[in-house]
Design an enzyme around this catalytic site. Structure first.
Site, PDB file in Angstrom:
ATOM      1  N   SER A 111      31.839  77.956  33.264  1.00  0.00           N
ATOM      2  CA  SER A 111      30.248  78.098  33.392  1.00  0.00           C
ATOM      3  C   SER A 111      29.685  79.142  32.085  1.00  0.00           C
ATOM      4  O   SER A 111      28.609  78.452  31.638  1.00  0.00           O
ATOM      5  CB  SER A 111      29.699  78.423  34.766  1.00  0.00           C
ATOM      6  OG  SER A 111      29.100  79.680  34.668  1.00  0.00           O
ATOM      7  N   ASP A 155      37.464  77.478  26.510  1.00  0.00           N
ATOM      8  CA  ASP A 155      36.342  77.046  27.263  1.00  0.00           C
ATOM      9  C   ASP A 155      35.232  76.642  26.569  1.00  0.00           C
ATOM     10  O   ASP A 155      34.610  75.751  26.802  1.00  0.00           O
ATOM     11  CB  ASP A 155      36.089  78.278  28.209  1.00  0.00           C
ATOM     12  CG  ASP A 155      36.775  78.610  29.410  1.00  0.00           C
ATOM     13  OD1 ASP A 155      37.890  77.903  29.227  1.00  0.00           O
ATOM     14  OD2 ASP A 155      36.372  79.125  30.401  1.00  0.00           O
TER      15      ASP A 155
HETATM   16  C1  MEV Z   1      40.288  81.237  31.693  1.00  0.00           C
HETATM   17  O1  MEV Z   1      39.333  80.252  32.203  1.00  0.00           O
HETATM   18  C2  MEV Z   1      41.391  80.699  31.087  1.00  0.00           C
HETATM   19  C3  MEV Z   1      42.295  81.859  30.733  1.00  0.00           C
HETATM   20  O2  MEV Z   1      43.413  81.294  30.044  1.00  0.00           O
HETATM   21  C4  MEV Z   1      41.695  82.737  29.406  1.00  0.00           C
HETATM   22  C5  MEV Z   1      41.511  82.138  28.477  1.00  0.00           C
HETATM   23  O3  MEV Z   1      42.093  81.265  28.126  1.00  0.00           O
HETATM   24  O4  MEV Z   1      40.677  82.655  27.463  1.00  0.00           O
HETATM   25  C6  MEV Z   1      42.783  82.684  31.734  1.00  0.00           C
END
Ligand code: MEV
Length: 327
Positions: A111, A155
């Protein structure tokens, strides 16, 4: 809230990490797919506003983003700074960016990144510039650093690019064409809020303490992602389900599963999912289950009966969409 003159809007999807979260922080590839829950940002010029403001239902008020030192909006502040540098702009116009998001926050569904991508693209429209997905992704990465500490970049990349990608930190992404038309993802929110930053630190600390065993788990994760890519492209849903279960086991080994996650994962499997795992940082957030279109409702119902809010989503949703205002 004063609205002013609409300059344009942009929206971007949330995501789930199908395979490789956490391991991706240390260079293992991960696979993510964009889902049909989106964040939308619209930019307005509001005379006499006195800076750049953001309105979001999350804080339910307009907050000044620029100039500002308010920690609540430092992520947007960094995006504004980045865009001004990128475009070589000194002037600051009176802009309000309104954000509406259907992506549950702090649930591992990207998000914050989707919001930052949409915000960046809408804000640039205020200066007549249509950002490319790459540019919006880079701007949003600045926001992600504030929110997550040491983000891998996955992300913001998937929010901007959409589709399904294989992502490797520092090497960018490669598109994957999954062949899963007959499949759905059931996403279940555990309702437990957690901090990505804390989860990432916990996993890295455990890896350090496990030494060679930690390295072996990461090597296994890399192998798993390779197999998962092949299964996605071949549309082998049963194998994908098993690989999701294995991935859940590795994440559990690294300390980011919790009893509520395990409960939902087992319920999903019992209700007919091909496989299930946590997605994102863990310690709470969401669980995903791969199902056929036939079993999606039954799996969703089983998880709702356990008190979880669920979403049935298609995989492979489109990335950043930009709508400048004409005239
Ligand atoms: C967070 O959505 C995913 C993680 O692998 C952290 C990242 O990739 O930045 C935990």
């Amino acid at each position: 809230m004063a609205r002013g003159r609409l300059l344009g809007c942009a929206d971007a999807p949330g995501k789930v990490i199908l395979f490789g979260e956490h391991f991706v922080v240390e260079g293992v590839p991960a696979i993510a797919t964009a889902v049909g829950l989106r964040a939308r940002a619209c930019a307005y010029e509001v005379e006499g506003l006195g800076g750049v403001f953001v309105y979001s239902s999350v804080f339910d008020e307009s907050l000044r983003v620029f100039p500002s030192s308010n920690p609540k909006v430092m992520n947007f502040h960094e995006v504004v700074k980045y865009i001004h540098n990128m475009l070589g702009i000194d002037e600051h116009r009176d802009i309000l960016v309104r954000i509406d998001s259907a992506i549950p926050p702090a649930a591992g569904l990207g998000s914050s990144a989707a919001t930052a991508v949409a915000f960046a693209a809408a804000y640039a429209l205020a200066y007549g510039v249509r950002l490319t997905p790459e540019e919006a992704s880079r701007a949003a990465y600045e926001a992600e650093k504030i929110v997550h500490g040491r983000p891998s970049g996955i992300d913001n990349t998937i929010a901007a690019q959409g589709g399904t990608i294989l992502y490797r930190r520092g090497a960018g992404f490669e598109r994957i064409r999954p062949s899963l038309e007959g499949c759905r993802l059931v996403i279940a929110d555990t309702g437990v809020k957690r901090s990505t930053r804390k989860a990432v630190e916990l996993v890295l600390e455990r890896k350090r303490r496990l030494r060679r065993l930690g390295d072996a788990i990461y090597e296994t994760a890399a192998l798993l992602v390779e197999e998962a890519r092949r299964a996605l492209e071949e549309g082998d849903a049963e194998l994908l389900g098993i690989l999701m279960d294995v991935n859940q086991g590795l994440l559990n080994a690294m300390g980011v599963s919790i009893p509520r996650i395990e409960e939902l994962v087992y319920r999903a499997r019992r209700a007919g999912a091909y496989g299930a795992k946590l997605t994102g940082a863990g310690l709470g957030g969401c669980v995903i289950a791969l199902t056929s279109t036939r079993t999606a409702d039954a799996v969703s119902k089983a998880l709702e009966e356990a008190g979880a809010r669920t979403y049935i989503a298609e995989l492979d949703a489109p990335g950043l969409r930009v709508e400048p205002c004409r005239g």
